[in-house]
Design a protein around this motif. Structure first.
Motif, PDB file in Angstrom:
ATOM      1  N   GLN A 179       0.725  -1.103   0.209  1.00 52.41           N
ATOM      2  CA  GLN A 179       0.047   0.064  -0.051  1.00 52.41           C
ATOM      3  C   GLN A 179       0.684   1.280  -0.123  1.00 52.41           C
ATOM      4  O   GLN A 179       2.190   1.210   0.374  1.00 52.41           O
ATOM      5  CB  GLN A 179      -0.973  -0.084   1.218  1.00 52.41           C
ATOM      6  CG  GLN A 179      -2.014  -1.027   1.300  1.00 52.41           C
ATOM      7  CD  GLN A 179      -2.662  -1.250   2.494  1.00 52.41           C
ATOM      8  OE1 GLN A 179      -2.374  -0.527   3.756  1.00 52.41           O
ATOM      9  NE2 GLN A 179      -3.883  -1.931   2.583  1.00 52.41           N
ATOM     10  N   GLY A 180       0.423   2.325  -0.486  1.00 52.52           N
ATOM     11  CA  GLY A 180       1.098   3.641  -0.493  1.00 52.52           C
ATOM     12  C   GLY A 180       2.351   3.736  -1.363  1.00 52.52           C
ATOM     13  O   GLY A 180       2.274   3.149  -2.503  1.00 52.52           O
ATOM     14  N   LYS A 181       3.123   4.447  -0.828  1.00 58.77           N
ATOM     15  CA  LYS A 181       4.296   4.804  -1.910  1.00 58.77           C
ATOM     16  C   LYS A 181       5.286   3.572  -1.959  1.00 58.77           C
ATOM     17  O   LYS A 181       5.805   3.493  -3.223  1.00 58.77           O
ATOM     18  CB  LYS A 181       5.034   5.952  -1.205  1.00 58.77           C
ATOM     19  CG  LYS A 181       4.305   7.331  -1.370  1.00 58.77           C
ATOM     20  CD  LYS A 181       5.388   8.227  -0.658  1.00 58.77           C
ATOM     21  CE  LYS A 181       4.826   9.624  -0.485  1.00 58.77           C
ATOM     22  NZ  LYS A 181       5.698  10.818  -0.177  1.00 58.77           N
ATOM     23  N   SER A 182       5.091   2.531  -1.160  1.00 56.25           N
ATOM     24  CA  SER A 182       5.783   1.344  -1.467  1.00 56.25           C
ATOM     25  C   SER A 182       5.161   0.194  -2.060  1.00 56.25           C
ATOM     26  O   SER A 182       5.700  -0.741  -2.310  1.00 56.25           O
ATOM     27  CB  SER A 182       6.558   0.858  -0.083  1.00 56.25           C
ATOM     28  OG  SER A 182       5.193   0.373   0.549  1.00 56.25           O
ATOM     29  N   ALA A 238      10.735 -12.256  -2.983  1.00 51.90           N
ATOM     30  CA  ALA A 238      11.807 -11.587  -2.022  1.00 51.90           C
ATOM     31  C   ALA A 238      11.030 -12.446  -0.612  1.00 51.90           C
ATOM     32  O   ALA A 238       9.870 -12.854  -0.755  1.00 51.90           O
ATOM     33  CB  ALA A 238      11.682 -10.250  -1.900  1.00 51.90           C
ATOM     34  N   ALA A 239      11.857 -12.357   0.338  1.00 47.58           N
ATOM     35  CA  ALA A 239      11.353 -12.767   1.650  1.00 47.58           C
ATOM     36  C   ALA A 239      10.377 -11.780   2.559  1.00 47.58           C
ATOM     37  O   ALA A 239       9.851 -12.046   3.421  1.00 47.58           O
ATOM     38  CB  ALA A 239      12.300 -13.316   2.477  1.00 47.58           C
ATOM     39  N   SER A 240      10.541 -10.602   2.006  1.00 44.26           N
ATOM     40  CA  SER A 240       9.754  -9.677   2.685  1.00 44.26           C
ATOM     41  C   SER A 240       9.637  -8.200   1.798  1.00 44.26           C
ATOM     42  O   SER A 240       9.697  -8.356   0.561  1.00 44.26           O
ATOM     43  CB  SER A 240      10.532  -9.047   3.940  1.00 44.26           C
ATOM     44  OG  SER A 240      11.667  -8.428   3.536  1.00 44.26           O
ATOM     45  N   SER A 241       9.485  -7.189   2.455  1.00 50.35           N
ATOM     46  CA  SER A 241       9.240  -5.949   1.657  1.00 50.35           C
ATOM     47  C   SER A 241      10.893  -5.241   1.238  1.00 50.35           C
ATOM     48  O   SER A 241      11.029  -4.628   0.259  1.00 50.35           O
ATOM     49  CB  SER A 241       8.845  -4.768   2.395  1.00 50.35           C
ATOM     50  OG  SER A 241       9.503  -4.507   3.650  1.00 50.35           O
ATOM     51  N   ALA A 242      11.728  -5.953   1.996  1.00 50.58           N
ATOM     52  CA  ALA A 242      13.032  -5.511   1.588  1.00 50.58           C
ATOM     53  C   ALA A 242      13.646  -6.086   0.212  1.00 50.58           C
ATOM     54  O   ALA A 242      14.220  -7.360   0.165  1.00 50.58           O
ATOM     55  CB  ALA A 242      14.170  -6.110   2.566  1.00 50.58           C
ATOM     56  N   ILE A 243      13.555  -5.437  -1.047  1.00 52.28           N
ATOM     57  CA  ILE A 243      14.166  -5.973  -2.236  1.00 52.28           C
ATOM     58  C   ILE A 243      15.292  -5.177  -2.753  1.00 52.28           C
ATOM     59  O   ILE A 243      15.707  -5.413  -3.664  1.00 52.28           O
ATOM     60  CB  ILE A 243      12.832  -5.836  -3.199  1.00 52.28           C
ATOM     61  CG1 ILE A 243      12.467  -4.435  -3.426  1.00 52.28           C
ATOM     62  CG2 ILE A 243      11.551  -6.782  -2.842  1.00 52.28           C
ATOM     63  CD1 ILE A 243      11.530  -4.159  -4.634  1.00 52.28           C
ATOM     64  N   GLU A 244      15.765  -4.094  -1.749  1.00 51.14           N
ATOM     65  CA  GLU A 244      16.927  -3.489  -2.116  1.00 51.14           C
ATOM     66  C   GLU A 244      18.215  -4.543  -2.645  1.00 51.14           C
ATOM     67  O   GLU A 244      19.043  -4.330  -3.290  1.00 51.14           O
ATOM     68  CB  GLU A 244      17.391  -2.852  -1.245  1.00 51.14           C
ATOM     69  CG  GLU A 244      16.606  -1.567  -0.530  1.00 51.14           C
ATOM     70  CD  GLU A 244      15.398  -1.896   0.227  1.00 51.14           C
ATOM     71  OE1 GLU A 244      15.428  -3.080   0.703  1.00 51.14           O
ATOM     72  OE2 GLU A 244      14.290  -1.202   0.286  1.00 51.14           O
ATOM     73  N   GLU A 245      18.231  -5.571  -2.119  1.00 49.60           N
ATOM     74  CA  GLU A 245      19.463  -6.635  -2.053  1.00 49.60           C
ATOM     75  C   GLU A 245      19.444  -7.115  -3.335  1.00 49.60           C
ATOM     76  O   GLU A 245      20.250  -7.954  -3.713  1.00 49.60           O
ATOM     77  CB  GLU A 245      19.357  -7.678  -0.864  1.00 49.60           C
ATOM     78  CG  GLU A 245      18.264  -8.665  -0.872  1.00 49.60           C
ATOM     79  CD  GLU A 245      18.617  -9.825   0.110  1.00 49.60           C
ATOM     80  OE1 GLU A 245      19.427 -10.674  -0.318  1.00 49.60           O
ATOM     81  OE2 GLU A 245      17.677  -9.851   0.806  1.00 49.60           O
ATOM     82  N   ASP A 258       6.848  -9.831  -0.548  1.00 48.82           N
ATOM     83  CA  ASP A 258       6.257 -10.642   0.026  1.00 48.82           C
ATOM     84  C   ASP A 258       5.773 -10.198   1.165  1.00 48.82           C
ATOM     85  O   ASP A 258       6.660  -9.895   2.160  1.00 48.82           O
ATOM     86  CB  ASP A 258       6.984 -12.162   0.346  1.00 48.82           C
ATOM     87  CG  ASP A 258       6.188 -13.132   0.821  1.00 48.82           C
ATOM     88  OD1 ASP A 258       5.173 -12.934   1.102  1.00 48.82           O
ATOM     89  OD2 ASP A 258       6.562 -14.167   1.042  1.00 48.82           O
ATOM     90  N   LEU A 259       4.617  -9.709   1.479  1.00 49.24           N
ATOM     91  CA  LEU A 259       4.093  -8.907   2.623  1.00 49.24           C
ATOM     92  C   LEU A 259       3.149  -9.633   3.463  1.00 49.24           C
ATOM     93  O   LEU A 259       2.323  -8.865   4.163  1.00 49.24           O
ATOM     94  CB  LEU A 259       3.623  -7.650   1.931  1.00 49.24           C
ATOM     95  CG  LEU A 259       4.407  -6.705   1.176  1.00 49.24           C
ATOM     96  CD1 LEU A 259       3.678  -5.461   0.506  1.00 49.24           C
ATOM     97  CD2 LEU A 259       5.416  -6.350   1.876  1.00 49.24           C
ATOM     98  N   ASP A 260       2.899 -11.014   3.367  1.00 46.92           N
ATOM     99  CA  ASP A 260       1.846 -11.799   4.034  1.00 46.92           C
ATOM    100  C   ASP A 260       2.066 -11.494   5.789  1.00 46.92           C
ATOM    101  O   ASP A 260       1.127 -11.362   6.320  1.00 46.92           O
ATOM    102  CB  ASP A 260       1.951 -13.053   3.875  1.00 46.92           C
ATOM    103  CG  ASP A 260       3.282 -13.942   4.212  1.00 46.92           C
ATOM    104  OD1 ASP A 260       4.135 -13.180   4.569  1.00 46.92           O
ATOM    105  OD2 ASP A 260       3.081 -15.352   4.094  1.00 46.92           O
TER     106      ASP A 260
END
Length: 369
Positions: A44-47, A148-155, A169-171
């Motif tokens: 949701q939102g900007k992300s 990805a394993a979370s919202s962290a896709i920078e890596e 992946d935001l479950d």
């Protein structure tokens, strides 16, 4: 469609997605259908991440506005890199394990049919013991998508630079166990398996609601402290997290409800936890990792003598989801538990109200002796 549109047979008036899903509880995912492509938004939102999922063989549509910069992915996807062990049971449930071509750490997947199937195909790992990923290994796998394993896709920047889409992946941000399970529909959308995902989810929801109705017959609502201390802080499920919802649906109350708000798991000062949680009737999930599983109260006190001051500890009401772990594997509670929230709820209802669950044996949880 399980395959691609044959060359020269595209019909702009045909609906190539007769089976559609709707999200009834999940707040972090949504989808719309447009005959030859779907638009899925994660977050949701900007992300928020917007994706255009184009039926394989269809011409790319004219995309304008917010969709002009959206990633375009051909579906059904055939090659998936799964970065979280929680994603493997979902693909197993959808009979799509054969699409997984790489995982972060194969040895962290619980021993069972899914791991055996991946091992039989020699599916490689692309992560290190520090839970980081090797982008070159991922690129070499040539996946259609990386989960990805979370919202962290920078890596995954190097992976994305190679033209491989990476999905959040935001479950874990969902505030309801059923909403978390409903995320299987997002993978069903990628696989063009909307019908299977919907049927499976509906069956899970039916079973979950049956247990919840049984728990409503409880005459008392014990208070529960959830979480563990790590380096002076406790990771406590926030008031609107799916873990707290598990507790309330099982006929209990959250001892930390007034102290920790929001979603997900929140690092909280130990003094705050002892202030609000010391008198809780039960203490759950104090220790659940395969490598550090407590075998007795003495193990817990060895880690932190202050645990002995908790009322639940004194009363012998300490339960951990450690029944399905092993030293060389992950904890199945965090894996199959995603697609079996009804079983988790059965365990918790048994713990809080054994009189309502006569003859039941917990599947994930065991009492600390």
């Amino acid at each position: 469609m399980s395959g691609c549109i044959k060359s020269g047979s595209f019909d702009k008036n045909q609906d190539y997605f007769p089976d559609k899903v709707t999200f009834t509880g999940a707040k972090q995912a949504k989808v719309s259908y447009h005959k030859s492509y779907k638009v899925m938004t994660l977050g949701q939102g900007k992300s928020a991440q917007t994706l255009v999922l184009l039926q394989c063989g269809a011409p790319k549509p004219s995309l304008t506005g917010d969709l002009a910069k959206a990633k375009v992915i051909n579906v059904p996807v055939k090659r998936v890199a799964a970065s979280s062990t929680t994603q493997v049971p979902v693909f197993q449930t959808l009979n799509s394990l054969d699409t997984i071509v790489g995982v972060n750490q194969l040895k962290q997947i619980y021993h069972g049919p899914a791991r055996e199937a991946l091992e039989a195909r020699h599916v490689p790992s692309y992560g290190s013991s520090q839970m980081t990923s090797d982008p070159e290994k991922i690129i070499a796998l040539k996946p259609d998508v990386v989960l990805a394993a979370s919202s962290a896709i920078e890596e995954f920047k190097q992976v994305e630079s190679a033209g491989i889409p990476v999905l959040q992946d935001l479950d874990y941000l969902e505030s309801d166990p059923l909403a978390r399970a409903e995320w299987m529909k997002t993978y069903g959308i990628l696989l063009n398996k909307e019908k299977d995902a919907t049927k499976t989810y509906d069956d899970i929801a039916k079973r979950y609601n049956e247990v919840e109705e049984k728990a409503k017959n409880a005459t008392a609502k014990p208070s529960v402290l959830v979480g563990q201390e790590t380096k002076g802080q406790w990771y406590v499920p926030a008031a609107d997290s799916y873990m707290v919802r598990f507790m309330t649906d099982a006929g209990a109350t959250n001892a930390m409800g007034k102290a920790v708000t929001g979603t997900g798991s929140t690092p909280t000062d130990s003094e705050v936890v002892f202030k609000y949680g010391s008198m809780a009737d039960f203490w759950l999930n104090g220790n659940y990792m395969a490598r550090t599983t407590w075998h007795s109260k003495a193990d817990a006190l060895k880690q932190n003598p202050r645990y002995g001051n908790l009322s639940a500890f004194k009363a012998g009401k300490v339960w951990n989801p450690t029944k399905r772990t092993a030293p060389d594997t992950g904890n199945d509670f965090w894996q199959s538990g995603v697609v079996q929230p009804d079983v988790v709820l059965k365990d918790l209802t048994y713990i809080f109200h054994p009189e309502l669950m006569s003859g039941y044996t917990p599947y994930y949880y065991q009492k600390l002796g």
